[in-house]
Design an enzyme around this catalytic site. Structure first.
Site, PDB file in Angstrom:
ATOM      1  N   LYS A 130      20.028   3.786  54.223  1.00  0.00           N
ATOM      2  CA  LYS A 130      20.325   2.911  53.080  1.00  0.00           C
ATOM      3  C   LYS A 130      21.830   2.923  52.877  1.00  0.00           C
ATOM      4  O   LYS A 130      22.513   3.853  53.280  1.00  0.00           O
ATOM      5  CB  LYS A 130      19.628   3.435  51.817  1.00  0.00           C
ATOM      6  CG  LYS A 130      19.473   2.404  50.724  1.00  0.00           C
ATOM      7  CD  LYS A 130      18.244   1.540  50.892  1.00  0.00           C
ATOM      8  CE  LYS A 130      18.214   0.422  49.881  1.00  0.00           C
ATOM      9  NZ  LYS A 130      16.930  -0.320  49.910  1.00  0.00           N
ATOM     10  N   ASP A 170      19.397  -5.727  49.376  1.00  0.00           N
ATOM     11  CA  ASP A 170      18.749  -4.973  48.295  1.00  0.00           C
ATOM     12  C   ASP A 170      19.358  -5.555  47.016  1.00  0.00           C
ATOM     13  O   ASP A 170      19.869  -6.694  47.034  1.00  0.00           O
ATOM     14  CB  ASP A 170      19.015  -3.458  48.434  1.00  0.00           C
ATOM     15  CG  ASP A 170      18.161  -2.604  47.493  1.00  0.00           C
ATOM     16  OD1 ASP A 170      16.994  -2.345  47.816  1.00  0.00           O
ATOM     17  OD2 ASP A 170      18.649  -2.210  46.411  1.00  0.00           O
ATOM     18  N   THR A 214       8.893  -9.057  50.490  1.00  0.00           N
ATOM     19  CA  THR A 214       8.644  -7.870  49.657  1.00  0.00           C
ATOM     20  C   THR A 214       7.668  -8.218  48.531  1.00  0.00           C
ATOM     21  O   THR A 214       6.700  -7.496  48.271  1.00  0.00           O
ATOM     22  CB  THR A 214       9.957  -7.306  49.103  1.00  0.00           C
ATOM     23  OG1 THR A 214      10.869  -7.139  50.188  1.00  0.00           O
ATOM     24  CG2 THR A 214       9.748  -5.973  48.416  1.00  0.00           C
TER      25      THR A 214
HETATM   26  P1  NDP Z   1      17.969  -8.528  43.114  1.00  0.00           P
HETATM   27  O1  NDP Z   1      19.396  -8.189  43.027  1.00  0.00           O
HETATM   28  O2  NDP Z   1      17.553  -9.790  43.776  1.00  0.00           O
HETATM   29  O3  NDP Z   1      17.322  -8.515  41.666  1.00  0.00           O
HETATM   30  C1  NDP Z   1      17.359  -7.379  40.863  1.00  0.00           C
HETATM   31  C2  NDP Z   1      16.704  -7.718  39.544  1.00  0.00           C
HETATM   32  O4  NDP Z   1      16.530  -6.523  38.811  1.00  0.00           O
HETATM   33  C3  NDP Z   1      17.557  -8.624  38.675  1.00  0.00           C
HETATM   34  O5  NDP Z   1      16.729  -9.416  37.862  1.00  0.00           O
HETATM   35  C4  NDP Z   1      18.340  -7.623  37.835  1.00  0.00           C
HETATM   36  O6  NDP Z   1      18.796  -8.124  36.586  1.00  0.00           O
HETATM   37  C5  NDP Z   1      17.297  -6.573  37.602  1.00  0.00           C
HETATM   38  N1  NDP Z   1      17.968  -5.284  37.386  1.00  0.00           N
HETATM   39  C6  NDP Z   1      18.793  -4.650  38.229  1.00  0.00           C
HETATM   40  N2  NDP Z   1      19.263  -3.526  37.698  1.00  0.00           N
HETATM   41  C7  NDP Z   1      18.705  -3.464  36.490  1.00  0.00           C
HETATM   42  C8  NDP Z   1      18.786  -2.525  35.446  1.00  0.00           C
HETATM   43  N3  NDP Z   1      19.553  -1.433  35.538  1.00  0.00           N
HETATM   44  N4  NDP Z   1      18.053  -2.753  34.345  1.00  0.00           N
HETATM   45  C9  NDP Z   1      17.281  -3.855  34.248  1.00  0.00           C
HETATM   46  N5  NDP Z   1      17.181  -4.790  35.193  1.00  0.00           N
HETATM   47  C10 NDP Z   1      17.879  -4.594  36.303  1.00  0.00           C
HETATM   48  O7  NDP Z   1      17.284  -7.267  43.836  1.00  0.00           O
HETATM   49  P2  NDP Z   1      15.894  -7.190  44.592  1.00  0.00           P
HETATM   50  O8  NDP Z   1      14.900  -8.070  43.947  1.00  0.00           O
HETATM   51  O9  NDP Z   1      16.159  -7.330  46.040  1.00  0.00           O
HETATM   52  O10 NDP Z   1      15.499  -5.659  44.361  1.00  0.00           O
HETATM   53  C11 NDP Z   1      14.750  -5.226  43.236  1.00  0.00           C
HETATM   54  C12 NDP Z   1      14.127  -3.883  43.517  1.00  0.00           C
HETATM   55  O11 NDP Z   1      13.280  -3.977  44.678  1.00  0.00           O
HETATM   56  C13 NDP Z   1      15.117  -2.747  43.845  1.00  0.00           C
HETATM   57  O12 NDP Z   1      14.591  -1.536  43.371  1.00  0.00           O
HETATM   58  C14 NDP Z   1      15.115  -2.719  45.373  1.00  0.00           C
HETATM   59  O13 NDP Z   1      15.517  -1.459  45.872  1.00  0.00           O
HETATM   60  C15 NDP Z   1      13.645  -2.998  45.642  1.00  0.00           C
HETATM   61  N6  NDP Z   1      13.350  -3.504  46.977  1.00  0.00           N
HETATM   62  C16 NDP Z   1      13.914  -4.658  47.446  1.00  0.00           C
HETATM   63  C17 NDP Z   1      13.593  -5.128  48.699  1.00  0.00           C
HETATM   64  C18 NDP Z   1      14.079  -6.427  49.192  1.00  0.00           C
HETATM   65  O14 NDP Z   1      13.577  -6.879  50.233  1.00  0.00           O
HETATM   66  N7  NDP Z   1      15.009  -7.099  48.529  1.00  0.00           N
HETATM   67  C19 NDP Z   1      12.686  -4.366  49.582  1.00  0.00           C
HETATM   68  C20 NDP Z   1      12.080  -3.209  48.960  1.00  0.00           C
HETATM   69  C21 NDP Z   1      12.439  -2.799  47.717  1.00  0.00           C
HETATM   70  P3  NDP Z   1      20.365  -8.423  36.373  1.00  0.00           P
HETATM   71  O15 NDP Z   1      20.631  -9.679  37.108  1.00  0.00           O
HETATM   72  O16 NDP Z   1      20.504  -8.526  34.915  1.00  0.00           O
HETATM   73  O17 NDP Z   1      21.093  -7.233  36.939  1.00  0.00           O
END
Ligand code: NDP
Length: 453
Positions: A130, A170, A214
């Protein structure tokens, strides 16, 4: 659950002693060691002799580097970049890059550690890694994002390659960022190694379904878990934290499966629409305009918006049958878990990595609330990344249906592995234990076969 073996206790004590300032990493290790203990006990002498758990909890390599870049005002900015190459036993290191101001070594290590087990569950030949940076993409221009990505790749390219380490996206890293990173890699190396990054655009080596994978995979896993417990998804209500890549495509597949998604969020707050969220509006706000979820009110003024202003994020006060935390780690603490249980939730599907604290996860299991653990339920993203690598190697493309079918079969297989392992070790509905036990056995056997390295 407390440990009963001297060996697992000793290893966990050592990890705690050696990493006192890495709470997320400790949390991830504690969850794994606690749940795999029954399997460790069966072969304790063999594992002790090969220092298996000590090696399993120590990354093969951590790379940390300076990322200087110039903003639109001509000011030089400096961020810190990371790549944690945790365990390459099953294949080249594979795992996403996160750009978020909270990124630090503990978060990178927890994510890389989780990735080792997740990748093992996919059945595909990929090790775990990662990376990322404390860079905050929010509010940055495209030019600033490109400048940062190019500088980040100048250093990262020394450590990656299609047979070495293959990053993907991510939090904060989507198609735009992968494009800039890939362009810079190609320029520096003067070589078109499509398989060095995944999540690429379809025009230049990306795979159909990777964007959706995902979220879709999470829902395939949820369907299998609920079916195994005689529960039908049809007509259930769901709340989904986050509104990024994982959340949007979990919502899309949930709706296709007949679920009504009534709330989604970002880090500021959530929208709640009892008639069901309009996902096209969310996609426009988040994928095109890069706006805030509150902007939803401009298109749909009759829905409710709640700011996050207490310990429990606003979205978790909303009553629903299914909860899909798809934002970030430790989103659901014990108070939040109790609130959700009071509201009658029947299943929780972890789209994000480690979105439940250990106490919250244990509480759900004790209450008989089904919990689909992240390292199994969100493995569809990395699995489809591996399918992207296969297509790159073959210099060939599969159709949307072909990739989606492969993804669905992989998720069904992952669920079956978790269920079988949970049953074998007498914890039939504890899919966290099932996932950890199934993955551990694969990684441990391969590590022992490869000798003391
Ligand atoms: P994105 O950046 O596309 O979206 C993240 C989302 O989560 C946004 O809506 C963001 O809101 C919100 N968010 C982030 N940090 C916080 C926080 N501290 N408190 C509240 N909301 C928060 O990321 P992904 O959708 O790609 O990833 C989301 C999760 O899924 C992560 O845990 C990642 O590790 C996991 N994941 C992702 C994969 C992938 O293929 N993308 C694969 C496997 C797991 P805001 O815009 O306000 O920050």
């Amino acid at each position: 659950m407390s440990l009963t073996s001297e060996y697992t206790k000793k290893v966990l004590d050592e990890v705690q002693y050696n990493h006192p300032n890495e709470p997320e990493f400790l949390q991830a290790v504690k969850e794994v060691i606690t749940t795999i203990e029954p399997a460790v006990k069966q072969e304790e002498e063999r594992y002790k002799k090969t220092a298996l758990l000590e090696r399993l909890t120590e990354p093969e390599r951590i790379i940390s580097f300076r990322v200087p870049w110039v903003d639109d005002n001509g000011q030089v900015q400096v961020n810190r970049g990371y790549r944690v190459q945790f365990n390459g036993t099953l294949g080249p290191y594979k795992g996403g890059l996160r750009f978020h101001p909270t990124v630090n070594q503990s978060i990178m290590k927890f994510l890389a550690f989780e990735q080792v087990f997740k990748n093992a569950l996919t059945g595909l030949p990929i090790g775990g890694g990662k990376g990322g940076s404390d860079f905050d993409p929010k509010g940055k221009s495209d030019n600033e994002i490109m400048s940062f990505c190019q500088s980040f790749m100048n250093e990262l390219q020394k450590h990656i390659g299609q047979d070495i380490d293959i990053p993907a996206g991510d939090i904060g890293v989507g198609g735009r960022e992968i494009g800039f990173l890939f362009g810079q890699f190609r320029r520096i190396r003067n070589s078109y190694e499509a398989g060095v990054l995944t999540g690429k655009g379809i025009e230049y080596g990306g795979s159909l379904v990777r964007k959706e994978a995902t979220g879709y995979g999470l829902m395939y896993f949820m369907r299998e878990m609920l079916n195994a417990n005689n529960i039908n998804l049809q007509n259930k209500t769901a709340i989904i934290s986050g509104s990024g890549n994982v959340a949007i495509y979990a919502a899309e597949k949930a709706m296709q499966m007949g679920v009504k998604v009534i709330a989604m969020s970002d880090s500021n707050g959530c929208i709640y629409d009892n008639n069901g969220i309009n996902l096209d509006v969310i996609k426009k706000i988040k994928e095109v305009e890069r706006g805030r979820i509150k902007d939803y009110l401009q298109s749909c003024p009759n829905v409710q918006y709640y700011e996050n202003n207490s310990e429990i994020q606003a979205i978790y006060n909303i009553k629903a049958d299914i909860v899909l935390p798809c934002a970030t780690q430790n989103d659901i603490n014990i108070e939040c878990a109790k609130r959700l249980a009071e509201n009658g939730v029947i299943a929780v599907g972890e789209g994000a990595n480690m979105p439940c604290t250990i106490e919250a996860a244990n509480y759900f299991i004790e209450q008989g609330i089904l919990l689909a653990p992240a390292k199994a339920a969100n493995a569809g993203g990395v699995a489809t990344s591996a399918l992207e690598m296969s297509q790159n190697s073959m210099r060939y493309f599969w159709s949307f249906e072909e990739v989606d079918n492969k993804l669905e079969n992989i998720m069904i297989n992952i669920f079956n592995m978790c269920q079988q392992a949970a049953q074998k070790y007498n914890c039939p509905k504890n899919y966290i234990a099932g996932a950890n036990l199934a993955a551990f056995k694969k990684v441990a056997d391969a590590m022992i076969a490869q000798g003391i390295i």
